[in-house]
Design a protein around this motif. Sequence first.
Motif, PDB file in Angstrom:
ATOM      1  N   ILE C 107      20.403 -93.532 -14.598  1.00 54.90           N
ATOM      2  CA  ILE C 107      19.708 -92.732 -15.615  1.00 54.90           C
ATOM      3  C   ILE C 107      19.437 -93.631 -16.814  1.00 54.90           C
ATOM      4  O   ILE C 107      20.363 -94.098 -17.471  1.00 54.90           O
ATOM      5  N   GLU C 108      18.168 -93.854 -17.075  1.00 58.67           N
ATOM      6  CA  GLU C 108      17.844 -94.929 -18.019  1.00 58.67           C
ATOM      7  C   GLU C 108      17.538 -94.439 -19.421  1.00 58.67           C
ATOM      8  O   GLU C 108      16.442 -94.624 -19.919  1.00 58.67           O
ATOM      9  N   TYR C 109      18.489 -93.754 -20.032  1.00 61.64           N
ATOM     10  CA  TYR C 109      18.359 -93.619 -21.475  1.00 61.64           C
ATOM     11  C   TYR C 109      19.745 -93.835 -22.074  1.00 61.64           C
ATOM     12  O   TYR C 109      20.754 -93.538 -21.462  1.00 61.64           O
ATOM     13  N   ALA C 111      22.775 -94.366 -25.329  1.00 63.87           N
ATOM     14  CA  ALA C 111      23.608 -93.511 -26.165  1.00 63.87           C
ATOM     15  C   ALA C 111      22.811 -92.921 -27.316  1.00 63.87           C
ATOM     16  O   ALA C 111      22.956 -91.755 -27.651  1.00 63.87           O
ATOM     17  N   SER C 114      20.794 -90.035 -26.504  1.00 60.32           N
ATOM     18  CA  SER C 114      21.607 -88.893 -26.110  1.00 60.32           C
ATOM     19  C   SER C 114      21.773 -87.901 -27.247  1.00 60.32           C
ATOM     20  O   SER C 114      22.090 -86.750 -27.047  1.00 60.32           O
ATOM     21  N   LEU C 115      21.570 -88.379 -28.478  1.00 65.34           N
ATOM     22  CA  LEU C 115      21.951 -87.588 -29.640  1.00 65.34           C
ATOM     23  C   LEU C 115      20.932 -86.520 -30.034  1.00 65.34           C
ATOM     24  O   LEU C 115      21.226 -85.669 -30.849  1.00 65.34           O
ATOM     25  N   PHE C 116      19.722 -86.604 -29.523  1.00 62.48           N
ATOM     26  CA  PHE C 116      18.720 -85.606 -29.912  1.00 62.48           C
ATOM     27  C   PHE C 116      17.739 -85.432 -28.751  1.00 62.48           C
ATOM     28  O   PHE C 116      17.663 -86.279 -27.868  1.00 62.48           O
ATOM     29  N   PRO C 117      16.993 -84.335 -28.746  1.00 59.97           N
ATOM     30  CA  PRO C 117      16.045 -84.113 -27.651  1.00 59.97           C
ATOM     31  C   PRO C 117      14.887 -85.094 -27.776  1.00 59.97           C
ATOM     32  O   PRO C 117      14.417 -85.349 -28.876  1.00 59.97           O
ATOM     33  N   LYS C 121      14.702 -88.580 -22.530  1.00 60.88           N
ATOM     34  CA  LYS C 121      15.926 -87.899 -22.104  1.00 60.88           C
ATOM     35  C   LYS C 121      15.592 -86.725 -21.187  1.00 60.88           C
ATOM     36  O   LYS C 121      16.162 -86.589 -20.100  1.00 60.88           O
ATOM     37  N   GLU C 125      16.812 -86.389 -17.337  1.00 62.39           N
ATOM     38  CA  GLU C 125      17.714 -85.286 -17.004  1.00 62.39           C
ATOM     39  C   GLU C 125      17.124 -84.429 -15.881  1.00 62.39           C
ATOM     40  O   GLU C 125      17.817 -84.003 -14.971  1.00 62.39           O
TER      41      GLU C 125
END
Lengths: 325, 295, 261
Positions: C107-109, C111, C114-117, C121, C125
């Motif tokens: 899964i290539e995104y 940290a 990860s913190l916001f939409p 991401k 997902e």
Amino acid sequence: MKKLLTPKNITFAIIMVGMAIAPLLTSPYSLRILITAELNMIFAMSLNLLMGIGGTVSFGHAAFYSIGAYTTACLWYHFKWAYSTSFLLVILITGLAGLLLALPMSRITGRYVTIITLSFAEIVNLIIKNWDKVTLGQMGIVGIPSINLFGFKFTNKIQFFYFTLIFVILTYIIMNWLVNSKLGRNLQAMRDDSIAAEAMGIKLFPNKVIVFTISAIFAGIAGSLYAHLMTYVEPSTFNANLSFNCISIVVIGGLGNFSGTLIGSLFLSILPEYLRRFDFLFKYRMIAYGLVLVIVMWLNHSIPGGKLKEAVKGFFVRKDKMEVA
Amino acid sequence: MSKFLQILVNGISLGSIYALTAIGYSLIYSILQLINMSNAAVFLTSAVIFYALYSSITAGSVALTFILTLIAAGALGYVIEFIAIRPIREKGDSNTYALISSIGVKTILEQLCQGTFGSEIKPFPTLLAGKYINLAGARTSAIQIIIIVVTLVILLGMTWFTQHNRVGRGLRALSQNLNACHLMGMPVNTLIGLSFTVGSMLAAVSGVAYCMYLSSISISVGSAIGNKAFAATVLGGIGELKGAVIGGYILAIAENFVSGYWSMSASNFISFAILILVLIIKPTGIFGKKEQKKV
Amino acid sequence: MPLLEVKDLTIRFGGLVAVDNLSFTMEKGQVVALIGPNGAGKTTVINLLTGFYTPNEGEVRLNGENLVGMSTDQVVEKGLSRTFQNIRLFSNMSVEDNILIGMQHRIEYGAFLSLFPNSKKNHWEKEAKAETLEILKKVGLEDSLSEKSTSLPYGKQRKLEIGRALAAHPKILLLDEPAAGMNPAEKQELSTFIRSLLNEVDGILLIEHDMKVVMSISDKIVVLNHGAKICEGTPAEVQNNPEVIEAYLGKKGGHHDVARG
């Protein structure tokens, strides 16, 4: 859409609505307590990220809170910076502090984390106490003005209250985004079984560093707001009891349960103040607080039913014990 | 040279106090893997009990007051285990909960002390006040010598107790494998209660000794020594009794040398600087055993 | 070139030689079984292959590339994925999340995202969740998507662990005693299942105590005793090897059949 309507999120919404109308109903004195509760919410949510999701119990979280408070206080004292500018440095410096504390984490396992975090907080406190030129040492910094956002000055506590409430909501939302992302999943996997996580190709160390950094930043934000609320900072406020208090909130609210943390914060912020009302109890009001801790641990109930036991078992119970059991 | 000796003697007597408190942490850790935060509060509570007894009921008799304080501290230790630790332990909950519970106990005890004792500094009775002995140029007070001798006796006693005594063997077995002891039908609860009693009595000895050494008592003595003793425990390797003792002496002697030859404020840092250094080089402490990664 | 080539692999723990000069190869499409009495060093071999331990000597070559010295996460990216002897699922996470962890390195995104939409991401997902469902279908757990992993029955937990390993898209799957604790019917089913996994991966390395399972699905068997290889060959060859019989049953073993296990 159904994912949004979880019991936790509904609890969160109810608390926030309650908080939003609270200033209409309460005295200035109660409002101040509620602002303290808000600060505790941000602070404790940051610790819950580390404890409940990351599986690392930090016994020195007050360190980040104090760094945040002192950063904004010192920037005001020495350079007269407004909150809107010092906020960026608060993030930067607390983030770096979190990074620094995370560095030894690659070499140690569960229980030594307790020790390192405790020592870290102690050292930060000693630095604040003794670095007279910057922090004014034991004297502390007094007369910090209320928050100034790009020239807009907060003149009353109600503005402060809503400003902080925005931070609470943002923190909650960001924590939830994080938990439901790749990073959050990796952290939870490491918490449940670090060896299996490693075997699945998760790099333990960078993830630890990231979670410490994020957690430190949010704790620092809470601390920076605290400095502007109280208008003064002094080293003795940021002792180990502040960290312990924060852990208690997280555990009472449920590990990994952020809406529970909000309830825990309200409970533990209001309880000691409530007990002040009884004259005979005044001297001993913190005893009730201690009793609550023991009894909650004893009953093993977190308030909103977070399943405490399972949530930590995998990480904290020694492996050899688990095999016997 | 005499300054050197003076500092060394001061360091050893302070180290004795650290060591005694540190053993309390280490003993309980070795059995339950629990950092018993209430230990520092017991240190303070014992000193307050001693002060209260001495200034009322047993006025004048240090020996009698001391014995009563020891008994009270021992009982307190057992009660702490019985009320705050045992229920959690028996549910099989993680140590983190016991740890938080012990923080609760610490809060309760500290508040009780503060409520009854107040927050001012008060004079504390000491033994052989004003008597000094000259040890090759080092001016040593009688109480320092008493502290060092008493600590040595206690350490020797502890060594004998754990090595050659049925109860001591039991405690050692517990620290090896608690579950196996349960299965073997050992009185695990009694033994754990006993270890809290012993730990508390040691904290009481060091609490009273420390206040005698300062000839004063205030509400802050507990946290000051508690933190240092904890640092000493970690430095020596938590769970190792000899580690706690040696860690205590190393820290106290280093502190005294730094404040003697450098500055007071630096001496506050030195304990934690040493601690960080050791933890970076050997995270398990000087005597700590390496944890094996089990796959 | 063999798919996997293990050459002179040796590791010592203090004075004990846990794995002693072990060499074997695996060709594409093979199931290779590693067997031997308790304490023969089988799991140690898996720990060596996956980078948990670094060997004192020797090489592990996957399609010619030496994996020795790589960290566990690098080995996973190269294409080795494992299960554990005593199931190690992420106990507080859902079945879906367990599989998602298996594919996390694909899964290539990072940290920060990860913190916001954000679209990256969301995209990953979505892809990952779709693939998770496919994997769950393969291991027969598509109905338990949101259940907690430890609430599954034992056999399904084993399947989930295999699914988690498959999610990493390995070239070689390492299975550490997958049949442990299963009844004969379950074992029979598992054997067929493992064999069918060759459609997903290039090769399977299997550690197993149950000789029936081993004999029925392996193309090649490597027998270890005290860390050293004592014999290697097809199931038929191994069954009749006197050294193997001796290792399992002792010197006076006579004509017992190892297959009884």
